[in-house]
Design an enzyme around this catalytic site. Structure first.
Site, short mmCIF file in Angstrom:
data_model
loop_
_atom_site.label_atom_id
_atom_site.label_comp_id
_atom_site.label_asym_id
_atom_site.label_seq_id
_atom_site.Cartn_x
_atom_site.Cartn_y
_atom_site.Cartn_z
N ALA A 67 38.15 49.75 43.46
CA ALA A 67 38.95 49.09 44.50
C ALA A 67 40.14 48.33 43.93
CB ALA A 67 38.07 48.17 45.32
N ASN A 147 34.40 38.02 49.73
CA ASN A 147 33.39 38.22 48.70
C ASN A 147 32.71 36.94 48.23
OD1 ASN A 147 36.26 38.26 47.83
ND2 ASN A 147 35.38 37.95 45.81
N GLN A 177 33.52 44.70 50.53
CA GLN A 177 32.26 43.98 50.79
C GLN A 177 31.67 44.31 52.15
OE1 GLN A 177 30.65 42.34 48.50
NE2 GLN A 177 32.21 42.00 46.93
N SER A 195 34.78 50.59 47.20
CA SER A 195 34.37 50.73 45.80
C SER A 195 32.92 51.18 45.74
CB SER A 195 34.53 49.38 45.10
OG SER A 195 34.08 49.45 43.77
N HIS A 197 30.59 50.83 43.32
CA HIS A 197 29.54 50.01 42.68
C HIS A 197 29.06 48.85 43.54
CE1 HIS A 197 31.73 46.42 40.89
NE2 HIS A 197 32.76 47.21 41.17
N THR A 233 42.78 64.02 35.86
CA THR A 233 41.63 64.91 36.03
C THR A 233 40.60 64.26 36.96
OG1 THR A 233 41.99 65.84 33.85
CG2 THR A 233 39.78 66.13 34.79
N CYS A 313 34.80 37.82 39.21
CA CYS A 313 36.12 38.11 38.63
C CYS A 313 36.86 36.83 38.28
CB CYS A 313 36.94 38.92 39.62
SG CYS A 313 36.02 40.24 40.36
#
Ligand code: PLP
Length: 364
Positions: A67, A147, A177, A195, A197, A233, A313
């Protein structure tokens, strides 16, 4: 004992994500031979799953490295595409750094960034945004679920409100979130970031929804993959794992509501709850009176309970989100964020550890 209450930082990958990762083709989806063709089919199939979960067509999805990249591509890409139409970008004060830092960069390029404050109830409504929208506004970026506190922002209402004032602006939302828990009707949404994860997939892969007809200038240049919007790729293993995590969707608001209710009923008196009552139930921000976040976080960690002092973060830096939302005791804030695997028994263990921490830290 390992009690993981930091699921907003990242989730435990689900079993099907591992299976999909191991089983997927190793060939390059751009290769012209049969193996490449089959790999491309696997990629397209995964994109279809991701698109369906977001509520759009496969052609409107770009796979990214997460994200952070989705937010950067949406914001910088839109600003560059629309710069002849205006230079004002409107956002909130509580966005993730991957939005705020991208905007800071654009500010240096000459864009005017307006950081909208919440209202007197420390909430965001469309009325907070409307005074800042004019003909010069090219982009509004507003997250769906905060978040750090779980604050829910009424995205559909905000998007339709600002588009009524200026139908030409692009509306971007970071739904990292909220994905799979609070899905958003895309009628007035041009760009939306997710995202893997955060929903049981792996780190390093995400997606950006780009509404048909919305124009972005790419951030990367290369081999023409993904219609040149995001060349490189194709990341097949992580993309198939992302789709598998969506298919095994273990997110349940019911489960999270039960956990939150149980947690709130057990909290000791010296704990205040910083999250709103109607916030996303899987993110509960609390403060323990007179005990700094880091001290309690490390105590809990020594007992095998893992929480966060804010967003992962923003390690060690006091929270701009809590300060924008006028949370009084932000220095003592802890974020408990639930995942599908958490149980009430784990909450009991956490409460015991918290109480032990309160008495032992205070007597030291
Ligand atoms: N947006 C929000 C609201 C987040 O919580 C996060 C991660 O913590 C991100 C963006 C960044 O996501 P990623 O880790 O996939 O780059």
């Amino acid at each position: 004992m390992n009690i993981y209450f930091d699921n907003s930082a990242t989730t435990v990958p689900v079993e099907k994500a591992f299976d999909a990762f191991l089983k997927c083709s190793y060939a390059n989806p751009s290769s012209l031979h049969t193996l490449g063709f089959n790999a491309e089919l696997e990629f397209l199939d995964s994109v279809k799953t991701i698109a369906k979960a977001i509520g759009c067509n496969s052609e409107e999805i770009v796979i990214t490295s997460g994200a952070t990249e989705s937010n950067n591509l949406a914001i910088i890409g839109a600003a560059r595409a629309l710069k002849r139409k205006g230079n004002r970008i409107v956002t909130t004060k509580i966005e993730h750094p991957s939005v705020l830092e991208a905007l800071k960069y654009l500010e240096k390029e000459g864009f005017e960034i307006v950081y909208v404050s919440p209202n007197e109830n420390n909430e965001y409504t469309k009325e907070c945004f409307l005074p800042h929208i004019n003909e010069n506004t090219i982009l509004v970026s507003c997250m769906a679920v905060n978040n750090e506190t779980g604050l829910l922002l009424p995205i559909e209402e905000i998007a339709s409100g600002v588009k009524k004032v200026n139908p030409n602006l692009y509306f971007h939302t970071d739904n990292v979130q909220g994905f799979l828990r609070y899905n958003i009707k895309l009628k007035n949404i041009d760009l939306l970031s997710v995202s893997a994860h955060k929903i049981g997939g792996f780190k390093g892969v995400g997606a950006l929804y780009i509404k048909k007809g919305v124009r972005l200038i790419p951030l990367l240049y290369g081999g023409g993959q993904q219609k040149n919007i995001r060349p490189g790729t194709h990341n097949l293993p992580l993309t198939v794992a992302f789709a598998a995590a969506i298919n095994q969707n273990l997110q349940s608001l019911q489960h999270y509501k039960a956990l939150k209710e149980y947690l709130l009923s057990k909290l000791p008196n010296c704990v205040t709850v910083n999250s709103k009552e109607d916030a996303a139930p899987y993110i509960v921000n609390i403060s323990v009176k007179n005990i700094r976040s880091e001290i309690m976080l490390h105590f809990l960690s020594s007992k095998g309970v893992y929480v966060s002092s804010g967003s992962a973060c923003a390690k060690g830096v006091s929270s701009y989100v809590l300060s924008a939302l006028n949370v009084n005791n932000a220095d003592s804030a802890l974020r408990i964020s639930f995942g599908y695997q958490n149980t009430k028994e784990e909450i009991d263990y956490f409460i015991n550890a918290l109480e032990e921490g309160i008495s032992s830290i205070k007597t030291n």
